[in-house]
Design a protein around this motif. Structure first.
Motif, PDB file in Angstrom:
ATOM      1  N   HIS A 151     -13.587 -16.700 -33.930  1.00  0.00           N
ATOM      2  CA  HIS A 151     -12.504 -17.175 -32.808  1.00  0.00           C
ATOM      3  C   HIS A 151     -11.935 -16.213 -32.300  1.00  0.00           C
ATOM      4  O   HIS A 151     -11.674 -16.129 -30.955  1.00  0.00           O
ATOM      5  N   HIS A 152     -11.270 -15.327 -32.932  1.00  0.00           N
ATOM      6  CA  HIS A 152     -10.611 -14.055 -32.335  1.00  0.00           C
ATOM      7  C   HIS A 152     -11.350 -13.306 -31.294  1.00  0.00           C
ATOM      8  O   HIS A 152     -11.202 -13.041 -30.265  1.00  0.00           O
ATOM      9  N   LEU A 153     -12.644 -12.669 -31.882  1.00  0.00           N
ATOM     10  CA  LEU A 153     -13.340 -11.911 -31.160  1.00  0.00           C
ATOM     11  C   LEU A 153     -13.943 -12.662 -29.942  1.00  0.00           C
ATOM     12  O   LEU A 153     -14.245 -12.048 -29.027  1.00  0.00           O
ATOM     13  N   LYS A 154     -14.308 -14.071 -30.085  1.00  0.00           N
ATOM     14  CA  LYS A 154     -15.037 -14.855 -28.954  1.00  0.00           C
ATOM     15  C   LYS A 154     -14.055 -14.754 -27.890  1.00  0.00           C
ATOM     16  O   LYS A 154     -14.610 -14.969 -26.694  1.00  0.00           O
ATOM     17  N   LYS A 155     -12.781 -14.552 -28.109  1.00  0.00           N
ATOM     18  CA  LYS A 155     -11.774 -14.683 -26.961  1.00  0.00           C
ATOM     19  C   LYS A 155     -11.659 -13.420 -26.255  1.00  0.00           C
ATOM     20  O   LYS A 155     -10.981 -13.133 -25.074  1.00  0.00           O
ATOM     21  N   THR A 156     -12.230 -12.222 -26.840  1.00  0.00           N
ATOM     22  CA  THR A 156     -11.808 -10.935 -26.449  1.00  0.00           C
ATOM     23  C   THR A 156     -12.620 -10.483 -25.362  1.00  0.00           C
ATOM     24  O   THR A 156     -12.323  -9.496 -24.543  1.00  0.00           O
ATOM     25  N   GLY A 157     -13.715 -11.114 -25.120  1.00  0.00           N
ATOM     26  CA  GLY A 157     -14.943 -10.753 -24.157  1.00  0.00           C
ATOM     27  C   GLY A 157     -15.528  -9.238 -24.319  1.00  0.00           C
ATOM     28  O   GLY A 157     -16.085  -8.755 -23.443  1.00  0.00           O
ATOM     29  N   LEU A 158     -15.253  -8.969 -25.699  1.00  0.00           N
ATOM     30  CA  LEU A 158     -15.920  -7.703 -25.744  1.00  0.00           C
ATOM     31  C   LEU A 158     -17.563  -7.530 -26.210  1.00  0.00           C
ATOM     32  O   LEU A 158     -18.146  -6.732 -25.991  1.00  0.00           O
ATOM     33  N   LYS A 160     -21.063  -9.816 -25.886  1.00  0.00           N
ATOM     34  CA  LYS A 160     -22.049 -10.853 -25.643  1.00  0.00           C
ATOM     35  C   LYS A 160     -22.593 -11.731 -26.899  1.00  0.00           C
ATOM     36  O   LYS A 160     -22.660 -12.836 -26.955  1.00  0.00           O
ATOM     37  N   PHE A 161     -23.002 -10.962 -27.813  1.00  0.00           N
ATOM     38  CA  PHE A 161     -23.338 -11.502 -29.079  1.00  0.00           C
ATOM     39  C   PHE A 161     -22.401 -12.507 -29.774  1.00  0.00           C
ATOM     40  O   PHE A 161     -22.853 -13.392 -30.014  1.00  0.00           O
ATOM     41  N   VAL A 162     -21.085 -12.195 -29.570  1.00  0.00           N
ATOM     42  CA  VAL A 162     -19.926 -13.167 -30.287  1.00  0.00           C
ATOM     43  C   VAL A 162     -19.730 -14.540 -29.492  1.00  0.00           C
ATOM     44  O   VAL A 162     -19.856 -15.226 -29.680  1.00  0.00           O
ATOM     45  N   GLU A 163     -19.848 -14.037 -28.101  1.00  0.00           N
ATOM     46  CA  GLU A 163     -19.963 -15.141 -27.195  1.00  0.00           C
ATOM     47  C   GLU A 163     -20.969 -16.073 -27.383  1.00  0.00           C
ATOM     48  O   GLU A 163     -20.633 -17.529 -27.220  1.00  0.00           O
ATOM     49  N   GLU A 164     -22.170 -15.806 -27.608  1.00  0.00           N
ATOM     50  CA  GLU A 164     -23.217 -16.847 -27.832  1.00  0.00           C
ATOM     51  C   GLU A 164     -23.658 -17.000 -29.121  1.00  0.00           C
ATOM     52  O   GLU A 164     -24.233 -18.104 -29.188  1.00  0.00           O
ATOM     53  N   ALA A 165     -23.206 -16.493 -30.007  1.00  0.00           N
ATOM     54  CA  ALA A 165     -23.718 -16.926 -31.539  1.00  0.00           C
ATOM     55  C   ALA A 165     -22.970 -18.045 -32.274  1.00  0.00           C
ATOM     56  O   ALA A 165     -21.846 -18.390 -31.890  1.00  0.00           O
ATOM     57  N   THR A 166     -23.477 -18.790 -32.957  1.00  0.00           N
ATOM     58  CA  THR A 166     -22.943 -19.946 -33.698  1.00  0.00           C
ATOM     59  C   THR A 166     -22.198 -18.997 -34.947  1.00  0.00           C
ATOM     60  O   THR A 166     -22.302 -17.813 -35.131  1.00  0.00           O
ATOM     61  N   VAL A 259      -3.605 -12.386 -25.291  1.00  0.00           N
ATOM     62  CA  VAL A 259      -3.714 -12.201 -26.827  1.00  0.00           C
ATOM     63  C   VAL A 259      -3.265 -13.102 -27.568  1.00  0.00           C
ATOM     64  O   VAL A 259      -4.089 -13.305 -28.730  1.00  0.00           O
ATOM     65  N   THR A 260      -2.267 -13.750 -27.436  1.00  0.00           N
ATOM     66  CA  THR A 260      -1.865 -14.764 -28.169  1.00  0.00           C
ATOM     67  C   THR A 260      -2.741 -15.707 -28.660  1.00  0.00           C
ATOM     68  O   THR A 260      -2.936 -16.216 -29.928  1.00  0.00           O
ATOM     69  N   ASN A 261      -3.531 -16.310 -27.790  1.00  0.00           N
ATOM     70  CA  ASN A 261      -4.485 -17.287 -28.085  1.00  0.00           C
ATOM     71  C   ASN A 261      -5.610 -16.841 -29.159  1.00  0.00           C
ATOM     72  O   ASN A 261      -6.200 -17.584 -29.729  1.00  0.00           O
TER      73      ASN A 261
END
Length: 304
Positions: A151-158, A160-166, A259-261
Motif C-alpha cells: 500500500h505504501h509503494l502503491k501511493k508513491t507513483g514510482l 507501474k507494476f505496483v500500481e497495477e499488481a494485485t 507522504v503521510t497517507n
C-alpha cells in the motif's frame, strides 16, 4: 537514462520498482554509494548517547521514531521541535536530505532510523568498530510487512507494476524476489540483525507486542535508553504516540506532499488476512517467522 538513477556506480533498474544494488542487495534508488561514502566520512558517532532505530521497512519504524523522540526530546529547542519526524530522527540511507550540516550541533541524545541489511554494513558506515551505541531493532510479522509495503509503494507513483499488481502478484514477484526487494528478504534481514544482538547494544521489540500493550513496550524502551520515567509519563507517551493521536495530529510527517497517507495506513496487526488469497503462501511465511522466533528464543506469537 531514468531521472531516478542517481549514481553511475550502482546497478540500477526500474523494474519492478526503481532500485539500485549495493553489496549484492537491492536498495532504494536514493541510497547511492556516493552518499554512503559521505556518511562514512562525515558522520561522527556519539556512542555514549546516539540511538539507532533499525527495522526492515514497514515494521513500525515511524511509530518507534515518534516514541523515541517524544521520550528523549521533550525539551527540544523551538527550532528542532517544529521539525518533521523524519527530519528530527533522520534516515541514514536518505541521500536526498540527510542533515549533515545540522546534526553536529544537536544536543544529546540524537536518534536516527536505519534499514541497513546487515549489522556489518552499518558498522562499516557508522559505528566503525564502536558497538556501544544503542540500537532498537523492531520486527513485524512478514505478512503484514508485505501488505503495508504494498500500500505504501502503491501511493508513491514510482512503479507501474505496483500500481497495477494485485497484492498476491506484488508479494510473490517483489517481496519474495531477493534480487529486487529493498534490503533483501525479510528473513535474511531479521536473521542478520538478531544473530548479532549480543555483539551490539541492542533491544529487540516486536510490533505485535506494541499493539498488544504499548505502555509495556515503551517502558522496555525507556529502561534500555536509561530514561527513568514514572508510569504516568509512560502512559502519556503511549497516548501521544498512538495511531489515533498521530493520524489526527498535523505537522508530524510530511503530509503536505501526501507522504503521510502512504506511511501511515491502519496501524494494526493481522491485516494480512484481508489480502493473502494464497493461503499456502501465508502459511509458508508464518513458518519462516516461527522458525526465526524459535531460533532466537523469542516468545512465538499467534501466527495463525
Amino acid at each position: 537514462m531514468s531521472s531516478l538513477k542517481l549514481s553511475a556506480n550502482y546497478d540500477f533498474s526500474e523494474n519492478p520498482i526503481p532500485h539500485g544494488t549495493l553489496n549484492g542487495v537491492a536498495v532504494p534508488f536514493f541510497a547511492t554509494p556516493e552518499f554512503r561514502q559521505e556518511l562514512t566520512e562525515k558522520f561522527k558517532l556519539r556512542p555514549e548517547s546516539d540511538v539507532f532505530i533499525v527495522t526492515y521497512p514497514k515494521s513500525g519504524t515511524t511509530w518507534m521514531q515518534n516514541i523515541v523522540r517524544t521520550m528523549l526530546m521533550s525539551d527540544d529547542t523551538p527550532e528542532n521541535a517544529q521539525l518533521k519526524l523524519d527530519d528530527r530522527v533522520p534516515y541514514t540511507d536518505m541521500s536526498l536530505n540527510f542533515p549533515f550540516d545540522k546534526i553536529e550541533g544537536w544536543p544529546n541524545p540524537r536518534a536516527f532510523k536505519s534499514h541497513h541489511a546487515t549489522p556489518s554494513e552499518m558498522d562499516k558506515l557508522i559505528f566503525k568498530g564502536d558497538r556501544s551505541a544503542k540500537i532498537i531493532y523492531v520486527m513485524r510479522d512478514p505478512r503484514d510487512v508485505s501488505v503495508s509495503l504494498y500500500h505504501h509503494l502503491k501511493k508513491t507513483g514510482l512503479s507501474k507494476f505496483v500500481e497495477e499488481a494485485t497484492f498476491d502478484e506484488f508479494h510473490k514477484q517483489y517481496m519474495r524476489n531477493s534480487d529486487v526487494v529493498y534490503y533483501g528478504l525479510w528473513e535474511k534481514h531479521v536473521d542478520s540483525w538478531l544473530s548479532k544482538r549480543t555483539e551490539f547494544n541492542m533491544l529487540v521489540i516486536r510490533y505485535e507486542d506494541m499493539i498488544e500493550n504499548s505502555s509495556r513496550e515503551i517502558e522496555k524502551v525507556a529502561k534500555f535508553l536509561g530514561a527513568h520515567l514514572p508510569s504516568s509519563r509512560i502512559e502519556e507517551i503511549a497516548e501521544l504516540t498512538s495511531f489515533s493521536t498521530v493520524m489526527h495530529k498535523g505537522g508530524l510527517l510530511k503530509d503536505e506532499s501526501g507522504v503521510t497517507n502512504s506511511i501511515l495506513r491502519k496501524g494494526v496487526a493481522g491485516d494480512w488476512k484481508n489480502h493473502f488469497q494464497d493461503k499456502e503462501e501465508a502459511a509458508k511465511m508464518a513458518k519462516i517467522a516461527e522458525e526465526l522466533y524459535i531460533k532466537y528464543n523469542l516468545i512465538t506469537p499467534n501466527l495463525e
